[in-house]
Design an enzyme around this catalytic site. Sequence first.
Site, PDB file in Angstrom:
ATOM      1  N   CYS A 267       0.985   0.592 -35.336  1.00 51.26           N
ATOM      2  CA  CYS A 267       1.105   1.611 -36.363  1.00 51.26           C
ATOM      3  C   CYS A 267       2.216   1.208 -37.322  1.00 51.26           C
ATOM      4  O   CYS A 267       2.967   0.275 -37.069  1.00 51.26           O
ATOM      5  CB  CYS A 267       1.430   2.961 -35.732  1.00 51.26           C
ATOM      6  SG  CYS A 267       0.249   3.463 -34.454  1.00 51.26           S
TER       7      CYS A 267
ATOM      8  N   ARG B 195      -1.545  -2.182 -40.516  1.00 50.09           N
ATOM      9  CA  ARG B 195      -1.132  -1.981 -39.131  1.00 50.09           C
ATOM     10  C   ARG B 195      -1.863  -0.822 -38.468  1.00 50.09           C
ATOM     11  O   ARG B 195      -1.763  -0.633 -37.248  1.00 50.09           O
ATOM     12  CB  ARG B 195       0.373  -1.730 -39.055  1.00 50.09           C
ATOM     13  CG  ARG B 195       1.226  -2.837 -39.639  1.00 50.09           C
ATOM     14  CD  ARG B 195       2.697  -2.484 -39.565  1.00 50.09           C
ATOM     15  NE  ARG B 195       3.163  -2.495 -38.188  1.00 50.09           N
ATOM     16  CZ  ARG B 195       3.736  -3.530 -37.590  1.00 50.09           C
ATOM     17  NH1 ARG B 195       3.902  -4.651 -38.264  1.00 50.09           N
ATOM     18  NH2 ARG B 195       4.132  -3.469 -36.341  1.00 50.09           N
TER      19      ARG B 195
ATOM     20  N   TRP C 122      -2.824   3.733 -35.881  1.00 48.67           N
ATOM     21  CA  TRP C 122      -3.964   3.138 -35.179  1.00 48.67           C
ATOM     22  C   TRP C 122      -4.034   3.846 -33.838  1.00 48.67           C
ATOM     23  O   TRP C 122      -3.097   3.781 -33.046  1.00 48.67           O
ATOM     24  CB  TRP C 122      -3.777   1.635 -35.000  1.00 48.67           C
ATOM     25  CG  TRP C 122      -4.957   0.970 -34.358  1.00 48.67           C
ATOM     26  CD1 TRP C 122      -6.118   0.580 -34.951  1.00 48.67           C
ATOM     27  CD2 TRP C 122      -5.081   0.598 -32.969  1.00 48.67           C
ATOM     28  NE1 TRP C 122      -6.960   0.000 -34.041  1.00 48.67           N
ATOM     29  CE2 TRP C 122      -6.359  -0.004 -32.811  1.00 48.67           C
ATOM     30  CE3 TRP C 122      -4.257   0.723 -31.851  1.00 48.67           C
ATOM     31  CZ2 TRP C 122      -6.809  -0.480 -31.592  1.00 48.67           C
ATOM     32  CZ3 TRP C 122      -4.700   0.248 -30.631  1.00 48.67           C
ATOM     33  CH2 TRP C 122      -5.973  -0.352 -30.512  1.00 48.67           C
TER      34      TRP C 122
ATOM     35  N   ASN D 159       5.586   4.034 -32.913  1.00 46.58           N
ATOM     36  CA  ASN D 159       4.685   2.889 -32.794  1.00 46.58           C
ATOM     37  C   ASN D 159       4.838   2.332 -31.392  1.00 46.58           C
ATOM     38  O   ASN D 159       5.960   2.076 -30.953  1.00 46.58           O
ATOM     39  CB  ASN D 159       5.043   1.824 -33.845  1.00 46.58           C
ATOM     40  CG  ASN D 159       4.209   0.565 -33.704  1.00 46.58           C
ATOM     41  OD1 ASN D 159       3.145   0.581 -33.098  1.00 46.58           O
ATOM     42  ND2 ASN D 159       4.686  -0.543 -34.253  1.00 46.58           N
ATOM     43  N   GLY D 160       3.730   2.159 -30.672  1.00 46.63           N
ATOM     44  CA  GLY D 160       3.806   1.578 -29.332  1.00 46.63           C
ATOM     45  C   GLY D 160       3.154   2.468 -28.294  1.00 46.63           C
ATOM     46  O   GLY D 160       2.335   3.336 -28.600  1.00 46.63           O
TER      47      GLY D 160
ATOM     48  N   GLU E 298     -13.824 -19.284 -33.188  1.00 44.90           N
ATOM     49  CA  GLU E 298     -13.126 -18.591 -34.272  1.00 44.90           C
ATOM     50  C   GLU E 298     -14.113 -18.089 -35.321  1.00 44.90           C
ATOM     51  O   GLU E 298     -13.954 -16.982 -35.856  1.00 44.90           O
ATOM     52  CB  GLU E 298     -12.093 -19.534 -34.901  1.00 44.90           C
ATOM     53  CG  GLU E 298     -11.331 -18.955 -36.078  1.00 44.90           C
ATOM     54  CD  GLU E 298     -10.479 -17.743 -35.736  1.00 44.90           C
ATOM     55  OE1 GLU E 298     -10.023 -17.072 -36.684  1.00 44.90           O
ATOM     56  OE2 GLU E 298     -10.280 -17.449 -34.533  1.00 44.90           O
TER      57      GLU E 298
ATOM     58  N   LYS F  98     -14.514 -14.157 -36.387  1.00 45.21           N
ATOM     59  CA  LYS F  98     -14.389 -13.673 -37.765  1.00 45.21           C
ATOM     60  C   LYS F  98     -15.615 -12.841 -38.160  1.00 45.21           C
ATOM     61  O   LYS F  98     -15.497 -11.787 -38.783  1.00 45.21           O
ATOM     62  CB  LYS F  98     -14.221 -14.838 -38.748  1.00 45.21           C
ATOM     63  CG  LYS F  98     -12.895 -15.540 -38.672  1.00 45.21           C
ATOM     64  CD  LYS F  98     -11.786 -14.761 -39.330  1.00 45.21           C
ATOM     65  CE  LYS F  98     -10.790 -14.150 -38.404  1.00 45.21           C
ATOM     66  NZ  LYS F  98     -10.306 -14.655 -37.227  1.00 45.21           N
TER      67      LYS F  98
ATOM     68  N   GLU G 281     -15.631  -9.437 -36.360  1.00 46.73           N
ATOM     69  CA  GLU G 281     -14.522  -8.572 -36.763  1.00 46.73           C
ATOM     70  C   GLU G 281     -14.827  -7.780 -38.030  1.00 46.73           C
ATOM     71  O   GLU G 281     -14.532  -6.583 -38.098  1.00 46.73           O
ATOM     72  CB  GLU G 281     -13.260  -9.409 -37.016  1.00 46.73           C
ATOM     73  CG  GLU G 281     -12.490  -9.813 -35.776  1.00 46.73           C
ATOM     74  CD  GLU G 281     -11.250 -10.604 -36.122  1.00 46.73           C
ATOM     75  OE1 GLU G 281     -10.180 -10.284 -35.579  1.00 46.73           O
ATOM     76  OE2 GLU G 281     -11.341 -11.553 -36.934  1.00 46.73           O
TER      77      GLU G 281
ATOM     78  N   HIS H 208     -28.385 -23.788 -20.628  1.00 48.85           N
ATOM     79  CA  HIS H 208     -27.999 -23.111 -19.391  1.00 48.85           C
ATOM     80  C   HIS H 208     -28.004 -21.596 -19.550  1.00 48.85           C
ATOM     81  O   HIS H 208     -27.339 -20.899 -18.778  1.00 48.85           O
ATOM     82  CB  HIS H 208     -26.614 -23.600 -18.941  1.00 48.85           C
ATOM     83  CG  HIS H 208     -26.580 -25.061 -18.594  1.00 48.85           C
ATOM     84  ND1 HIS H 208     -27.213 -25.572 -17.484  1.00 48.85           N
ATOM     85  CD2 HIS H 208     -26.034 -26.118 -19.249  1.00 48.85           C
ATOM     86  CE1 HIS H 208     -27.032 -26.884 -17.447  1.00 48.85           C
ATOM     87  NE2 HIS H 208     -26.324 -27.240 -18.510  1.00 48.85           N
TER      88      HIS H 208
ATOM     89  N   LYS I  41      -3.750  -4.909 -37.484  1.00 50.66           N
ATOM     90  CA  LYS I  41      -3.244  -6.269 -37.606  1.00 50.66           C
ATOM     91  C   LYS I  41      -2.311  -6.664 -36.462  1.00 50.66           C
ATOM     92  O   LYS I  41      -2.562  -7.613 -35.745  1.00 50.66           O
ATOM     93  CB  LYS I  41      -2.530  -6.419 -38.950  1.00 50.66           C
ATOM     94  CG  LYS I  41      -2.060  -7.831 -39.251  1.00 50.66           C
ATOM     95  CD  LYS I  41      -3.229  -8.750 -39.514  1.00 50.66           C
ATOM     96  CE  LYS I  41      -2.801 -10.134 -39.932  1.00 50.66           C
ATOM     97  NZ  LYS I  41      -3.965 -11.026 -40.073  1.00 50.66           N
TER      98      LYS I  41
END
Length: 611
Positions: free
Chosen positions: A2, A27, A71, A95-96, A484, A488, A491, A507, A606
């Site tokens: 946050c 954030r 968030w 935040n946390g 990656e 992307k 996301e 497989h 983020k």
Amino acid sequence: MCGIVAAASTRNVVPLLIAGLRRLEYRGYDSAGLAVLNPSLTRVRSVGRVAELERDAADVAGTTGIAHTRWATHGRPAEHNAHPHASGDIALVHNGIIENHDEIRARLTLRGYVFESETDTEVVVHLVHSLMQPTAAGATRGLFDALCAATHELRGAYALAAICEREPGVIVGTRRGAPLVLGVGEGENFLASDASALIGATQQVVYLDEGDCVQANARGYQVRDSRGHLVERPVRLSQLSAEAVELGPYQHFMQKEIFEQPGALSATLEMVANARALNPNLFGADAQPVFDRTRAVLILACGTSYNAGCVARYWIEEIAGLPCTVEIASEYRYRDSVALAGTLVVTISQSGETADTLAALEHAKAQGLQDTLTICNSPESAMIRQSSLRFLTRAGPEIGVASTKAFTTQLASLFVLALVLAKVNGRLNEADEGTLLQALRHLPAAVGKVLLVEPLVQHWASEFADKHHALFLGRGIHYPIAMEGALKLKEITYIHAEAYAAGELKHGPLALVDADMPVVAVAPNDRLLEKLKSNLQEVRARGGELYVFADEGAQIAEADGLHVIRLTDHAGLLSPILHVIPLQLLAYHTALARGTDVDKPRNLAKSVTVE
């Protein structure tokens, strides 16, 4: 994850708080709120983006205030769960994660406190309020003392900021395991999760240490350490500029950051590019003895940084000849692993505040692994301070939630690490060192050339827009690049995407392939190309639609169901850095075609400062 902003001034701080939240919205953006004193406590909270809060707070003013963009962790996005939370005449933002919130909630409920939200944060504001109440002997605490006392009861990672009607003009804050900086202005002072929130207000910042508590008003401030002692922390000049956190001519921050990669790589490699030879001191004054005794490397990271670590494993083992293990940080800390003497622990993080990676670092150190190195984009972060060696990526602010330039600069830094370890181990002769240094100097220009394929990628993106699933294939060192690329895409487009080592197709994953499942392949002109071509034929034989990013000279011809974009000549060991660029562009343009929020994808934020 946050964002916190607080201000004590002689002017109306509401515009400052809103501007700071806009810069911190990466954030978290589930809800936003602010509280000001003028002189009574006024609180405004809104579900959604900061723009909604700005509208709702249009008539609010005050010279002291706190603000927050959220968030969601504990409790769904809703106004009653939005910060700031209040208890009597106190408002607080957080935040946390407070790990022992249930225990404290039960105790405070017995004392008559009523909880209106599902958050762990409301526990903290009620706790601070309870600590300001008169004792049996009639003694009382002020807001600063109460906040400092509360930290001794809280378990978890947190940054806090609070105001109180009884103490007009005062803001207080503390941090443990989550970022909080003090901004020092002229006739005003600030608290924020990140210095970027203070651009335009001040460039002078104090990076608070773990466990610090701070009290500030318009005239000054004081800091106490975790033992309660008054301490002086150095005031530093932030190098952030308004241009660095503004869009300029770009449509989105992700687009801007993709195209900033040549410059970010140049800045990261500046000391290397200007050197005639590699030196362990690139990683710190004490690096030489650490590298001399290094017999293995353990990389700890999450998300995109984990993918960078997976690429680095190939470099470290091939170039330096050292065994290398890459661990997902959130898994490593809960596994009974075996610590081997001579292991260099490398942590990778864009923010340097990633909670799982910080905890994994502490776990490794607790097992006796004291040789630690952090590769990070934030010079004053907790991870940097807790490691004995460091390398700064110098990518500049990265606002888009989906990491781009942070990833490529991490790769460049890890490549330098592999070269230095190889040199220390006597595996890098002078001629090869010169050749590889020249390749690094050329890297920004090579990335610039790859960016020219954007129009071709944009055409492909229109064909991905209506898909629901995608496969990404790579072999060897390019398998993590496929990982990656898939990350992307999922996301920011919400298309389900998975990456596989191409040899694994037969497989199991081959069962998924049909005309509606696009298959993206990373096809450098390396020693595994012929193997990869065989895997591509397996896809074609099942009616799959192939999209191949190939080097010049790879001799993969376009055909029905086989689309090819050629990048540059094969870049050798640095090829992964070039091949990830078109995958970033593919995700970006597909998101545009689907109409999703590129910079702020749903459910994500983020800086992941919670477990």
